[in-house]
Design a protein around this motif. Structure first.
Motif, mmCIF file in Angstrom:
data_model
loop_
_atom_site.group_PDB
_atom_site.id
_atom_site.type_symbol
_atom_site.label_atom_id
_atom_site.label_comp_id
_atom_site.label_asym_id
_atom_site.label_seq_id
_atom_site.Cartn_x
_atom_site.Cartn_y
_atom_site.Cartn_z
ATOM 1 N N LYS A 1 0.870 -1.181 0.000
ATOM 2 C CA LYS A 1 0.000 0.000 0.000
ATOM 3 C C LYS A 1 0.902 1.226 0.000
ATOM 4 N N THR A 2 1.740 1.320 -1.041
ATOM 5 C CA THR A 2 2.792 2.327 -1.096
ATOM 6 C C THR A 2 2.300 3.762 -0.960
ATOM 7 N N PRO A 3 1.241 4.175 -1.643
ATOM 8 C CA PRO A 3 0.800 5.567 -1.470
ATOM 9 C C PRO A 3 0.421 5.881 -0.015
ATOM 10 N N TRP A 4 -0.253 4.937 0.623
ATOM 11 C CA TRP A 4 -0.628 5.142 2.031
ATOM 12 C C TRP A 4 0.612 5.153 2.918
ATOM 13 N N ALA A 5 1.534 4.229 2.640
ATOM 14 C CA ALA A 5 2.771 4.170 3.425
ATOM 15 C C ALA A 5 3.564 5.464 3.273
ATOM 16 N N LEU A 6 3.630 5.972 2.048
ATOM 17 C CA LEU A 6 4.337 7.235 1.812
ATOM 18 C C LEU A 6 3.675 8.368 2.586
ATOM 19 N N GLY A 7 2.347 8.400 2.594
ATOM 20 C CA GLY A 7 1.630 9.428 3.348
ATOM 21 C C GLY A 7 1.938 9.364 4.834
ATOM 22 N N VAL A 8 1.985 8.153 5.369
ATOM 23 C CA VAL A 8 2.318 7.973 6.790
ATOM 24 C C VAL A 8 3.755 8.411 7.050
ATOM 25 N N PHE A 9 4.664 8.036 6.145
ATOM 26 C CA PHE A 9 6.074 8.406 6.301
ATOM 27 C C PHE A 9 6.243 9.922 6.268
ATOM 28 N N VAL A 10 5.598 10.574 5.307
ATOM 29 C CA VAL A 10 5.694 12.038 5.198
ATOM 30 C C VAL A 10 5.103 12.694 6.452
ATOM 31 N N ALA A 11 3.967 12.192 6.925
ATOM 32 C CA ALA A 11 3.359 12.745 8.153
ATOM 33 C C ALA A 11 4.328 12.598 9.333
ATOM 34 N N ALA A 12 4.973 11.442 9.421
ATOM 35 C CA ALA A 12 5.933 11.229 10.508
ATOM 36 C C ALA A 12 7.116 12.185 10.382
ATOM 37 N N CYS A 13 7.598 12.388 9.152
ATOM 38 C CA CYS A 13 8.712 13.316 8.935
ATOM 39 C C CYS A 13 8.322 14.751 9.301
ATOM 40 N N LEU A 14 7.141 15.149 8.882
ATOM 41 C CA LEU A 14 6.678 16.507 9.195
ATOM 42 C C LEU A 14 6.451 16.695 10.695
ATOM 43 N N SER A 15 6.052 15.622 11.364
ATOM 44 C CA SER A 15 5.838 15.721 12.816
ATOM 45 C C SER A 15 7.144 16.007 13.542
ATOM 46 N N ASP A 16 8.263 15.597 12.943
ATOM 47 C CA ASP A 16 9.565 15.887 13.540
ATOM 48 C C ASP A 16 9.795 17.400 13.597
ATOM 49 N N ALA A 17 9.522 18.067 12.494
ATOM 50 C CA ALA A 17 9.678 19.525 12.472
ATOM 51 C C ALA A 17 8.673 20.196 13.398
ATOM 52 N N LEU A 18 7.454 19.666 13.416
ATOM 53 C CA LEU A 18 6.402 20.259 14.239
ATOM 54 C C LEU A 18 6.720 20.149 15.727
ATOM 55 N N ASP A 19 7.128 18.973 16.188
ATOM 56 C CA ASP A 19 7.390 18.856 17.623
ATOM 57 C C ASP A 19 8.579 19.703 18.049
ATOM 58 N N GLY A 20 9.592 19.817 17.162
ATOM 59 C CA GLY A 20 10.732 20.679 17.478
ATOM 60 C C GLY A 20 10.327 22.139 17.575
ATOM 61 N N PHE A 21 9.488 22.581 16.633
ATOM 62 C CA PHE A 21 9.004 23.963 16.660
ATOM 63 C C PHE A 21 8.207 24.228 17.930
ATOM 64 N N ILE A 22 7.284 23.346 18.244
ATOM 65 C CA ILE A 22 6.445 23.522 19.439
ATOM 66 C C ILE A 22 7.294 23.524 20.702
ATOM 67 N N ALA A 23 8.245 22.602 20.781
ATOM 68 C CA ALA A 23 9.093 22.531 21.975
ATOM 69 C C ALA A 23 9.861 23.826 22.193
ATOM 70 N N ARG A 24 10.430 24.371 21.114
ATOM 71 C CA ARG A 24 11.203 25.611 21.251
ATOM 72 C C ARG A 24 10.307 26.825 21.438
ATOM 73 N N HIS A 25 9.260 26.922 20.629
ATOM 74 C CA HIS A 25 8.399 28.103 20.642
ATOM 75 C C HIS A 25 7.601 28.242 21.941
ATOM 76 N N TYR A 26 7.159 27.125 22.488
ATOM 77 C CA TYR A 26 6.323 27.156 23.691
ATOM 78 C C TYR A 26 7.073 26.686 24.933
ATOM 79 N N ASP A 27 8.397 26.686 24.854
ATOM 80 C CA ASP A 27 9.250 26.324 25.984
ATOM 81 C C ASP A 27 8.844 24.962 26.571
ATOM 82 N N GLN A 28 8.750 23.971 25.675
ATOM 83 C CA GLN A 28 8.378 22.614 26.087
ATOM 84 C C GLN A 28 9.555 21.645 25.932
ATOM 85 N N ILE A 29 10.759 22.154 26.030
ATOM 86 C CA ILE A 29 11.937 21.295 25.911
ATOM 87 C C ILE A 29 12.065 20.493 27.202
ATOM 88 N N THR A 30 12.102 19.164 27.047
ATOM 89 C CA THR A 30 12.170 18.269 28.203
ATOM 90 C C THR A 30 13.300 17.264 28.004
#
Length: 176
Positions: free
Chosen positions: A26-55
């Motif tokens: 199910k390559t298209p679905w797998a790619l979508g999940v992979f891209v979402a996971a990759c984007l979540s990396d940037a998102l959690d880093g932004f949130i941690a720094r921006h909202y002082d949530q570094i733990t």
């Protein structure tokens, strides 16, 4: 638990979903999940720094989640013959070496921030893995992708170890 840490945990839960989808072809679905996971990396880093949530949890689990995601994808490509096993081994070796240095530094009370070269390596690796997913039958694309991953892995790993060599020297002084 912070929002950033929750996102990291979600990224980790997406890894088996990605793997199952890849093995079910199910390559298209797998790619979508992979891209979402990759984007979540940037998102959690932004949130941690921006909202002082570094733990402490985030400092440890965020890079671990990235490594797990990338290595899981590479395992699929090695199994499918799109990437040689030695390339995966070299990448895993670098990741273990960097993690080892981080553990030694942590024991010494030092936190090592991610270097720009490591961030570039991660972004290029994630993009290359997406390209390998999209073009599984184009050998040239696969070779360029894993060659790029290897080159950036070696460059960023060498930079990381050289820049943090004092960690080893301090540890040797404690033992001597």
């Amino acid at each position: 638990m912070t929002t950033a840490n929750r996102i990291t945990i979600v990224r980790m839960t997406l890894i088996p979903v990605y793997l199952i989808l890849m093995y079910l072809d199910k390559t298209p679905w797998a790619l979508g999940v992979f891209v979402a996971a990759c984007l979540s990396d940037a998102l959690d880093g932004f949130i941690a720094r921006h909202y002082d949530q570094i733990t402490v949890f985030g400092k440890f689990m965020d890079p671990l989640a990235d490594k797990m995601l990338v290595i899981a994808a590479m395992c699929v490509f090695v199994q499918r013959g799109q990437m040689p096993g030695w390339a995966l081994a070299a990448i895993v070796f670098r990741e273990m070496a960097v993690s080892g240095v981080r553990m030694i530094a942590s024991e010494q009370g030092t936190v090592i921030a991610a270097a720009v070269s490591g961030k570039i390596k991660t972004a290029v690796t994630m993009a290359a893995l997406c390209a390998m997913t999209l073009f599984p039958d184009l050998a040239a694309v696969n070779v360029v992708c894993w060659a790029l991953m290897i080159a950036l892995t070696l460059i960023s790993g060498a930079e990381y170890l050289i820049r943090n060599r004092k960690i080893f020297l301090q540890d040797q002084k404690k033992e001597g």
